[in-house]
Scaffold this motif. Structure first.
Motif, PDB file in Angstrom:
ATOM      1  N   MET A 194       0.866  -1.174   0.000  1.00 25.83           N
ATOM      2  CA  MET A 194       0.000   0.000   0.000  1.00 25.83           C
ATOM      3  C   MET A 194       0.909   1.233   0.000  1.00 25.83           C
ATOM      4  O   MET A 194       2.119   1.104  -0.133  1.00 25.83           O
ATOM      5  N   SER A 195       0.327   2.430   0.177  1.00 27.55           N
ATOM      6  CA  SER A 195       1.147   3.648   0.059  1.00 27.55           C
ATOM      7  C   SER A 195       2.430   3.600   0.902  1.00 27.55           C
ATOM      8  O   SER A 195       3.499   3.956   0.433  1.00 27.55           O
ATOM      9  N   GLY A 196       2.296   3.150   2.146  1.00 30.24           N
ATOM     10  CA  GLY A 196       3.432   3.224   3.056  1.00 30.24           C
ATOM     11  C   GLY A 196       4.484   2.143   2.879  1.00 30.24           C
ATOM     12  O   GLY A 196       5.618   2.294   3.356  1.00 30.24           O
ATOM     13  N   ASP A 197       4.103   1.041   2.213  1.00 30.22           N
ATOM     14  CA  ASP A 197       5.043  -0.083   2.209  1.00 30.22           C
ATOM     15  C   ASP A 197       5.201  -0.746   0.835  1.00 30.22           C
ATOM     16  O   ASP A 197       5.777  -1.817   0.721  1.00 30.22           O
ATOM     17  N   TYR A 198       4.746  -0.087  -0.221  1.00 25.61           N
ATOM     18  CA  TYR A 198       4.717  -0.796  -1.511  1.00 25.61           C
ATOM     19  C   TYR A 198       6.102  -1.048  -2.110  1.00 25.61           C
ATOM     20  O   TYR A 198       6.315  -2.053  -2.791  1.00 25.61           O
ATOM     21  N   GLN A 199       7.064  -0.146  -1.803  1.00 24.93           N
ATOM     22  CA  GLN A 199       8.388  -0.372  -2.401  1.00 24.93           C
ATOM     23  C   GLN A 199       9.024  -1.628  -1.804  1.00 24.93           C
ATOM     24  O   GLN A 199       9.661  -2.417  -2.506  1.00 24.93           O
TER      25      GLN A 199
END
Ligand SMILES: *Cc1c(COP(=O)(O)O)cnc(C)c1O
Length: 219
Positions: A194-199
């Motif tokens: 999701m936004s905070g952990d996608y990388q």
């Protein structure tokens, strides 16, 4: 910053094999329209009624992803058009999806949600429940669904090691089962990040990320 700019920034960080699902829940149709005009086609919603209202107002080539928990009695409302249901975690729900897909003369793609977080509130199957479901003789009778992969949500924490361990675990499960090819099991998608952990999720093997606030702003 504009939605177009945000979208471009997110896309620039993604390898080309990763599908970006723009999570537009709670956002107005005009926001989705802007993302659409910037080329975005995959949109994710977590409420069936809201998704259906948006589906009716927006272009027909949008691919709609249901990313929220699905109640059996609501499946019928999205069955005519939904592209992929991410949060499937029971045979009962699969049977209802199959029934409604059949009524609409189509096949509906589903992801099985696996519980990977340490919190107790999140839905999903554990490893043995996943295996039991994949091997269930009843599953093999459902002709109008396709199990297209797995979905999971990491713990809500700042501990990167823990999040990585959870993503690694889901990736392992995905790799373990992706060679099962039956008429209704064919793993393609590993939906995590999701936004905070996608990388981090992508580094751990994700090929489908669900990103809301980085594109549309906070909710
Ligand atoms: C809301 C939501 C997202 C997107 O969350 P952001 O942090 O805004 O990117 C992704 N997946 C699920 C299941 C969600 O409910």
């Amino acid at each position: 910053m504009s939605i177009q700019t945000n979208l471009k920034q997110v896309k620039d960080t993604l390898p080309t094999n990763v599908t970006l699902v723009a999570v537009s829940k709670t956002k107005p149709v005009s926001d989705l329209q802007q993302a659409y005009e910037a080329g975005q086609r995959h949109f994710g919603e977590n409420k069936i009624q809201e998704m259906t209202e948006k589906f009716e107002q927006l272009p027909q080539d949008i691919l709609w992803h249901m990313i929220g928990h699905v109640q059996t009695n609501k499946v019928k409302y999205m069955a005519p058009y939904v592209y992929l249901i991410h949060g499937v975690d029971s045979l009962k729900l699969l049977k209802e999806i199959n029934k409604q897909a059949l009524k609409n003369n189509r096949t509906i793609n589903c992801l099985l949600q696996v519980f990977i977080a340490q919190e107790e509130t999140k839905f999903g199957l554990n490893e043995s429940e996943l295996i039991e479901l994949l091997e269930s003789p009843e599953l093999a009778t459902l002709k109008n669904i396709n199990i297209a992969g797995l979905m999971g949500m990491a713990s809500f924490t700042d501990n990167q090691e823990q999040i990585k361990a959870e993503f690694d675990f889901l990736n392992q499960l995905f790799n373990k089962h992706k060679n099962i090819k039956t008429f209704n099991i064919d793993f393609h998608f590993l939906s995590m990040g999701m936004s905070g952990d996608y990388q981090l999720a992508v580094a751990c093997g994700s090929n489908m990320v669900r990103i809301g606030s980085n594109i549309f702003g906070s909710r």
